[in-house]
Scaffold this motif. Structure first.
Motif, mmCIF file in Angstrom:
data_model
loop_
_atom_site.group_PDB
_atom_site.id
_atom_site.type_symbol
_atom_site.label_atom_id
_atom_site.label_comp_id
_atom_site.label_asym_id
_atom_site.label_seq_id
_atom_site.Cartn_x
_atom_site.Cartn_y
_atom_site.Cartn_z
ATOM 1 N N ARG A 115 -26.525 -6.189 25.154
ATOM 2 C CA ARG A 115 -25.872 -6.108 26.467
ATOM 3 C C ARG A 115 -25.047 -4.835 26.668
ATOM 4 N NH1 ARG A 115 -20.585 -8.148 26.375
ATOM 5 N NH2 ARG A 115 -19.974 -8.886 24.319
ATOM 6 N N LEU A 162 -23.028 6.656 30.993
ATOM 7 C CA LEU A 162 -21.601 6.726 30.699
ATOM 8 C C LEU A 162 -20.848 5.542 31.311
ATOM 9 C CD1 LEU A 162 -19.943 8.779 29.181
ATOM 10 C CD2 LEU A 162 -19.690 10.104 31.263
ATOM 11 N N THR A 163 -21.471 4.948 32.313
ATOM 12 C CA THR A 163 -20.801 3.818 32.980
ATOM 13 C C THR A 163 -20.661 2.614 32.047
ATOM 14 O OG1 THR A 163 -22.975 3.351 33.899
ATOM 15 C CG2 THR A 163 -21.387 4.371 35.361
ATOM 16 N N GLN A 183 -16.891 1.409 29.139
ATOM 17 C CA GLN A 183 -15.903 0.329 29.075
ATOM 18 C C GLN A 183 -16.473 -0.875 28.321
ATOM 19 O OE1 GLN A 183 -12.574 0.357 30.325
ATOM 20 N NE2 GLN A 183 -12.593 -1.401 28.946
ATOM 21 N N ASP A 184 -17.742 -1.175 28.551
ATOM 22 C CA ASP A 184 -18.341 -2.322 27.863
ATOM 23 C C ASP A 184 -18.412 -2.089 26.358
ATOM 24 O OD1 ASP A 184 -19.594 -4.095 30.240
ATOM 25 O OD2 ASP A 184 -19.648 -1.961 30.720
ATOM 26 N N ASP A 223 -14.922 -2.615 25.074
ATOM 27 C CA ASP A 223 -14.605 -4.045 25.033
ATOM 28 C C ASP A 223 -15.305 -4.716 23.860
ATOM 29 O OD1 ASP A 223 -13.079 -3.776 27.255
ATOM 30 O OD2 ASP A 223 -14.514 -4.656 28.659
ATOM 31 N N PHE A 224 -16.525 -4.288 23.588
ATOM 32 C CA PHE A 224 -17.337 -4.909 22.538
ATOM 33 C C PHE A 224 -16.634 -4.830 21.182
ATOM 34 C CE2 PHE A 224 -20.926 -5.174 19.573
ATOM 35 C CZ PHE A 224 -21.595 -6.277 20.082
ATOM 36 N N GLY A 241 -9.191 -1.417 22.728
ATOM 37 C CA GLY A 241 -7.839 -1.326 23.253
ATOM 38 C C GLY A 241 -6.841 -1.932 22.283
ATOM 39 N N PHE A 247 -8.778 3.326 25.556
ATOM 40 C CA PHE A 247 -9.102 2.741 26.851
ATOM 41 C C PHE A 247 -9.947 3.715 27.677
ATOM 42 C CE2 PHE A 247 -4.929 1.364 25.414
ATOM 43 C CZ PHE A 247 -5.024 -0.009 25.490
ATOM 44 N N THR A 248 -10.394 3.269 28.846
ATOM 45 C CA THR A 248 -10.964 4.240 29.778
ATOM 46 C C THR A 248 -10.118 4.255 31.038
ATOM 47 O OG1 THR A 248 -12.392 2.623 30.834
ATOM 48 C CG2 THR A 248 -13.372 3.945 29.082
ATOM 49 N N GLY A 304 -13.934 6.614 34.105
ATOM 50 C CA GLY A 304 -14.787 6.351 32.956
ATOM 51 C C GLY A 304 -14.452 7.233 31.769
ATOM 52 N N MET A 355 -12.413 8.507 28.574
ATOM 53 C CA MET A 355 -11.611 7.797 27.592
ATOM 54 C C MET A 355 -10.211 8.374 27.496
ATOM 55 S SD MET A 355 -14.040 6.713 24.436
ATOM 56 C CE MET A 355 -14.994 8.208 24.298
ATOM 57 N N TYR A 360 -20.360 -16.126 22.054
ATOM 58 C CA TYR A 360 -19.751 -14.853 22.356
ATOM 59 C C TYR A 360 -19.886 -14.543 23.837
ATOM 60 C CZ TYR A 360 -17.863 -10.398 20.974
ATOM 61 O OH TYR A 360 -17.028 -9.329 20.799
ATOM 62 N N ARG A 399 -14.024 -6.667 37.185
ATOM 63 C CA ARG A 399 -15.292 -6.200 36.640
ATOM 64 C C ARG A 399 -16.264 -7.359 36.434
ATOM 65 N NH1 ARG A 399 -14.488 -4.142 31.467
ATOM 66 N NH2 ARG A 399 -16.585 -3.286 31.536
ATOM 67 N N TYR A 400 -15.718 -8.557 36.325
ATOM 68 C CA TYR A 400 -16.579 -9.715 36.097
ATOM 69 C C TYR A 400 -16.630 -10.617 37.324
ATOM 70 C CZ TYR A 400 -15.953 -7.978 31.402
ATOM 71 O OH TYR A 400 -15.909 -7.163 30.300
ATOM 72 N N GLY A 459 -5.321 -2.817 30.203
ATOM 73 C CA GLY A 459 -6.567 -2.242 29.708
ATOM 74 C C GLY A 459 -6.760 -0.800 30.163
ATOM 75 N N ARG A 460 -5.754 -0.260 30.826
ATOM 76 C CA ARG A 460 -5.791 1.152 31.212
ATOM 77 C C ARG A 460 -4.485 1.788 30.769
ATOM 78 N NH1 ARG A 460 -8.105 1.441 36.568
ATOM 79 N NH2 ARG A 460 -7.010 3.392 36.863
ATOM 80 N N LEU A 461 -4.518 3.059 30.450
ATOM 81 C CA LEU A 461 -3.284 3.732 30.052
ATOM 82 C C LEU A 461 -2.579 4.302 31.276
ATOM 83 C CD1 LEU A 461 -3.973 5.720 26.746
ATOM 84 C CD2 LEU A 461 -2.645 3.640 27.049
ATOM 85 N N PHE A 503 0.484 2.244 19.341
ATOM 86 C CA PHE A 503 -0.591 3.240 19.444
ATOM 87 C C PHE A 503 -0.146 4.465 20.226
ATOM 88 C CE2 PHE A 503 -3.616 -0.540 19.184
ATOM 89 C CZ PHE A 503 -3.824 -0.345 17.830
ATOM 90 N N MET A 557 -16.610 15.564 33.829
ATOM 91 C CA MET A 557 -17.532 14.481 33.525
ATOM 92 C C MET A 557 -18.513 14.252 34.664
ATOM 93 S SD MET A 557 -15.919 12.525 30.903
ATOM 94 C CE MET A 557 -16.069 10.836 31.417
ATOM 95 N N THR A 558 -19.689 13.768 34.321
ATOM 96 C CA THR A 558 -20.664 13.451 35.361
ATOM 97 C C THR A 558 -20.126 12.349 36.265
ATOM 98 O OG1 THR A 558 -21.666 11.997 33.746
ATOM 99 C CG2 THR A 558 -22.731 14.101 34.110
ATOM 100 N N THR A 559 -19.313 11.442 35.681
ATOM 101 C CA THR A 559 -18.817 10.324 36.483
ATOM 102 C C THR A 559 -17.799 10.740 37.537
ATOM 103 O OG1 THR A 559 -17.305 9.942 34.659
ATOM 104 C CG2 THR A 559 -19.173 8.461 34.827
#
Lengths: 207, 782
Positions: free
Chosen positions: A57, A143-144, A147-148, A151-152, A156, A162-163, A167, A169, B29, B73-74, B105-107, B177, B722-724
């Motif tokens: 995934r 690159l998207t 984050q997954d 998380d995997f 963090g 983090f991202t 996107g 890091m 999981y 995100r979910y 989850g973000r800085l 950290f 970055m490309t993003t």
């Protein structure tokens, strides 16, 4: 802690566009930057080893499938040099940009050395050989998914990685990568051929 | 719940791990652990129940990651998830249900790209939902960034009435950290109103002894310890510390005075059951608390038991370059001043951004954040405007000083409550609506009034620093004596800390440094604690260190030797100065500056730029393009020329600019926080005489457009790594074209190509820094 083992001056010079080593007059600056970098960096890493199916995934694209073919397990790793390296570079950027450039290149080289160390640990723990590292952004692995991937491995919580919204890091001197375990042949390389930057990259190896 | 009353008895037992318990019970999981509340609520309930049965009086809801940044995100709704999670925990029969709040989850900026206000809103949504769902308390945990912990804590304190525990996660060395120390967190979070502070996750209890000591010593509230069961094996996932070992350490912590105990990753109901037995009835000894004022950033603390050097340089009064930087919103110069002050030995930095006509609030917030992003010293917020002070106090990481409150009713009633709320220290100026009293007695009387008022608001006496005000001795021969008299009386009568801005005393006199130094020494002898000075002047800082030695405040003379040990004798003056070109090319900065100064003696400033500096840089640039000289050498030369430029600018009459209106905006686009390429372009363009406005990194399209319009800029340079983030670049170019059509755009960055630049409608593609100079020349030729 002795972080000097993470310094790879040769590679750092290459990143900086100086293939013949330290340009004259900058020896002292490079040495200073290296020792400051070693003082502030806090190298951290984490990885998990799972079956190919369990990692499916967070994998996407044909390139990664090809890269991992024949591997019965997959290691997903994340490493970082920590936020204080970014802080050091930012500090130099405000008044001594040459040092910022040198430190930036040295840090990019150091994070690769850290990756090598982790990969060796994965190999010795599994007793098998591994492929080279394949990261989000290589070939058609988007690159998207960064984050997954983070998380995997719970990056963090485990290593403070983090991202941001774009996107990217944070801390920036960090790498995530996927490594195939147990392919039979010699270590397989992602190479330059599959890279989206191959037409313009100054560091391209011959295709 | 009556938190204080509950904590007056036996230690309060929290639960153990949740995530590892889910895995242990064979929950497949999933995507995220929080989803268990909808997928398998019965398993979640059984985990809570087994902890309650094992002796946990408090259970934490399954909401560690239940915030909108993660859940969106979910496709999950924060309020809904929190309501379910609280209800499930409530059913478990545990005495108290705590809403668990983990990091976003973000800085937060400057380390990441999330703003403090965004983080605050995310936490606000969660805590409000938690309270309305019926949680008894809030536990903010596993925090790594003090700014994020602060955002969460303020969101909880300002929007709910629940008790709030705030816990961070430290590694073996006692740092998070992001580098935040346990001491600094304890000081800052308890000052901010947390009902308990703590440490959880990351290591086992065996590695937490120093952390526990620091939390107990430096916090003014109870302490929570919730360690992992040691470290997990990366292959088997098994944790290394047994329940027996775990409890041995935890029982010791309870005896030291830790009141809230539980477990984190790898612990199970078995650990909690044994823990509950091990600490039953434990009455901790009252631990020794720090009595001295300790100020801190998020990584460094300054104990104020000997004179503190406060750097005064970040202040636009009489400093042209700082004023210009504030007007242009380009803070690099200010950062270089901050970093020089820190290197010169400042213990903390005063920040004043008061320039008429600018948005002081915005400037203060930006400068505080930027300075804290590169310098690890505590901050002194220098403003008289309560809105500016509060905005700065919200984003400042650590325990700050507010400079200042005065004896007027308005100042006391508006600023002291902010000092209390944010747990800052403050400087009390001995003046009021009637101005500065001429006598020491009257100044002392005002000090007494402010101290009384602060006391009535619950502000601790140790957080009060009185400034008896330095006046100019050339205007009144007794001015210095009155100040020193007042200082001595305040010290004697109230026993509080004192501060003085020293330099004012010598205004209008020759050799000001001698007067300042002597006055400083006299003030130190009179009991001065905070010397607000220019730390770059060695004679000033060394006087402070020498005074500490002579007055027995420097123990084994360590500080003096550390700071003054290097031989600082006069460097041999060279008579055969090399040429300016040689100095620039080789980065010999001090000599280059010296040569520029001597050139200025008989050359017009503009000629120094156009006939000397630019041709030298051109030569370096040509060699770079020919490949005989490399990027770091080009930048070293440019950095050196930059310093020469500053010397020239200081000399130029105000209003005249070297750039002649050739203004260029540079920015790294939204979402992109890596901006070293932009810094290179900036330093090169700046040294070709262009007036470069650097808007920084991660800059939204609308801000770039707004500044381009308001500063009437002809050329905008955008960078993306970055490309993003290329989408953001395209959007910025598009918006610029529609809102300010006469503005030319150039773009660059690692992933860009000429072709791509053209496809998004940019006017120019800049391959490297020298290319940007050619583009600028072309654009401004017209």
């Amino acid at each position: 802690m002795d972080n000097s083992k993470y310094i790879d001056r040769k590679n750092a010079m290459r990143y900086m566009g100086c293939p013949n080593g330290i340009p004259s007059g900058l020896e002292a600056a490079v040495e200073d930057c290296e020792s400051e970098l070693c003082r502030v960096m806090t190298p951290r890493y984490t990885y998990v080893v799972r079956s190919y199916e369990d990692t499916a995934r967070i994998l996407s694209g044909e390139d990664i499938a090809r890269h991992l073919s024949g591997c019965h397990k997959v290691a997903v790793m994340a490493v970082t040099l920590g936020a204080s390296v970014d802080e050091l570079i930012r500090k130099y950027q405000s008044g001594d940009v040459a040092r910022a450039v040198i430190t930036d290149a040295e840090a990019s080289a150091a994070v690769e050395v850290l990756c090598d160390c982790v990969q060796r640990e994965i190999e010795s723990a599994s007793g098998e050989c591994t492929t080279t590292r394949f990261s989000p952004g290589y070939g058609d692995y988007p690159l998207t998914l960064q984050q997954d991937v983070l998380d995997f491995v719970d990056a963090g919580r485990k290593i403070g990685l983090f991202t941001g919204a774009g996107g990217m890091m944070t801390p920036s001197k960090s790498v995530t990568a996927v490594v195939g375990i147990g392919n039979d042949g010699p270590s397989r390389s992602a190479g330059c051929a599959g890279c989206g930057m191959k037409d313009t990259c100054a560091n391209r190896k011959d295709l | 719940m009556d938190f204080e009353k509950i904590l007056s008895g036996s230690p309060l037992i929290f639960d153990g791990a949740f995530g590892t318990e889910l895995e242990r019970r064979g929950v497949p999981y999933g995507r995220i652990p929080e989803e268990a509340c909808t997928v398998c609520p019965d398993v979640v309930a059984s985990i809570h129940r087994s902890y309650a049965d094992a002796g946990s009086r408090v259970v934490l809801t399954d909401t560690f990651g239940a915030n909108s940044l993660k859940l969106a995100r979910y496709g999950l709704d924060t309020g809904d998830m929190i309501r379910r999670a609280v209800a499930i925990a409530r059913e478990s029969g545990a005495e108290f249900v705590a809403l668990d709040v983990g990091p976003t989850g973000r800085l937060i900026e400057p380390a990441g790209d999330l703003s403090f206000d965004e983080a605050y809103e995310v936490f606000k949504e969660a805590v409000v939902a938690g309270e309305s769902a019926g949680a008894d308390l809030i536990v903010i945990e596993t925090m790594s960034d003090l700014a994020e912990a602060k955002a969460a804590l303020l969101a909880a304190k300002e929007n709910t009435s629940l008790p709030v525990v705030c816990s961070m996660s430290y590694d073996k060395g006692g740092r998070t950290f992001t580098g935040c120390g346990a001491k600094e967190a304890a000081i800052s979070l308890s000052a901010l109103g947390a009902d308990a502070v703590g440490a959880n996750c990351s290591t086992g209890p065996e590695d937490m002894e120093t952390i526990v000591d620091e939390l107990l010593r430096y916090s003014s509230v109870p302490v929570l310890i919730k360690p992992n069961a040691g470290l997990p094996d990366p292959v088997t996932g098994r944790y290394s510390t047994t329940p027996e070992e775990f409890c041995k350490y935890m029982a010791n912590f309870a005896s030291l005075g830790v009141k809230l105990l539980g477990g984190c990753c790898g612990t199970s109901p078995e650990y909690i059951s044994k823990l509950s037995d091990a600490v039953k009835g434990a009455v901790g000894v009252p631990c020794e608390k720090e009595e001295e004022l300790v100020l801190c950033s998020f990584t460094k603390s300054v104990k104020c038991s000997r004179p503190v050097i406060v750097g005064e340089r970040i202040n636009p009064t009489g400093k042209k370059l700082i004023k210009e930087a504030l007007i242009k919103k380009d803070y690099d110069y200010i950062l270089s001043v901050a970093s020089a002050e820190a290197d010169a030995g400042a213990d903390m930095l005063d920040i004043n951004v008061g320039v008429p006509g600018i948005d002081e609030r915005e400037a203060m917030v930006n400068v505080v954040k930027a300075v804290q992003g590169i310098v690890d010293l505590p901050i002194q917020i220098d403003s008289s405007d309560p809105d500016v002070i509060e905005a700065a106090l919200r984003v400042c990481r650590g325990k700050a000083v507010v400079n200042s409150v005065n004896g007027s009713e308005e100042s006391m009633s508006r600023i002291l409550p902010l000092v209390k709320k944010y747990g800052a220290a403050f400087i009390a100026l001995t003046l009021d609506d009637g101005g500065i009293p001429e006598t020491a007695e009257a100044r002392c009387e005002i000090a007494g009034r402010i101290i009384e008022r602060a006391k009535s608001l619950g502000i601790s006496r140790k957080d009060i620093i009185v400034d008896c005000l330095t006046l100019t001795v050339s205007a009144d021969p007794n001015a210095a004596l009155v100040t020193l008299d007042a200082l001595r009386s305040v010290k004697k009568k109230y026993g509080v800390k004192t501060a003085l801005g020293v330099s004012n005393v010598s205004f209008g006199l020759p050799d000001r440094e001698s007067v300042n130094r002597t006055f400083l020494t006299m003030a130190l002898e009179a009991g001065l604690d905070f010397a607000i000075i220019d730390p770059n002047l060695y004679s000033m800082t060394s006087s402070v260190y020498a005074h500490s030695v002579l007055s027995g405040k420097d123990g084994a003379v360590q500080k003096y030797i550390e700071k003054c040990g290097a031989v600082r004798g006069s460097v041999n003056e060279r008579t055969d100065l090399p040429s300016l070109a040689y100095c620039v090319e080789n980065g010999i900065k001090t000599e280059a500056v010296k040569l520029t100064k001597s050139l200025l003696a008989d050359t017009e400033p503009l000629d120094v730029i156009e006939k000397h500096l630019i041709p030298i840089l051109d030569g370096v640039g040509k060699r770079f393009e020919a490949g005989t000289l490399y990027l770091p050498q080009l930048i070293t030369a440019a950095d050196t020329v930059g310093l020469c430029f500053n010397v020239v600018k200081e000399k130029m009459q105000s209003g005249r600019s070297a750039a002649g209106g050739k203004k260029i905006i540079l920015a790294t686009v939204k979402g992109d926080i890596h901006d070293i390429g932009k810094s290179i372009v900036k330093v090169i363009l700046g040294n070709y005489g262009y007036d470069v406005v650097d808007l920084g990194r991660d800059v939204a399209p609308e801000i770039i457009v707004r500044e381009a319009i308001s500063q009437d800029v002809k050329l905008v340079g955008l960078s993306a790594l970055m490309t993003t983030t290329l989408g953001a670049m395209e959007e910025t170019v598009r918006l610029l074209k529609s809102e300010k059509p006469d503005c030319v755009t150039m773009v660059g960055g690692a992933v860009l190509t000429e072709e791509y630049a053209r496809s998004i409608g940019a006017d120019y593609y800049a391959k490297d820094a020298m290319a940007s100079v050619r583009i600028a020349k072309e654009v401004f030729k017209a």
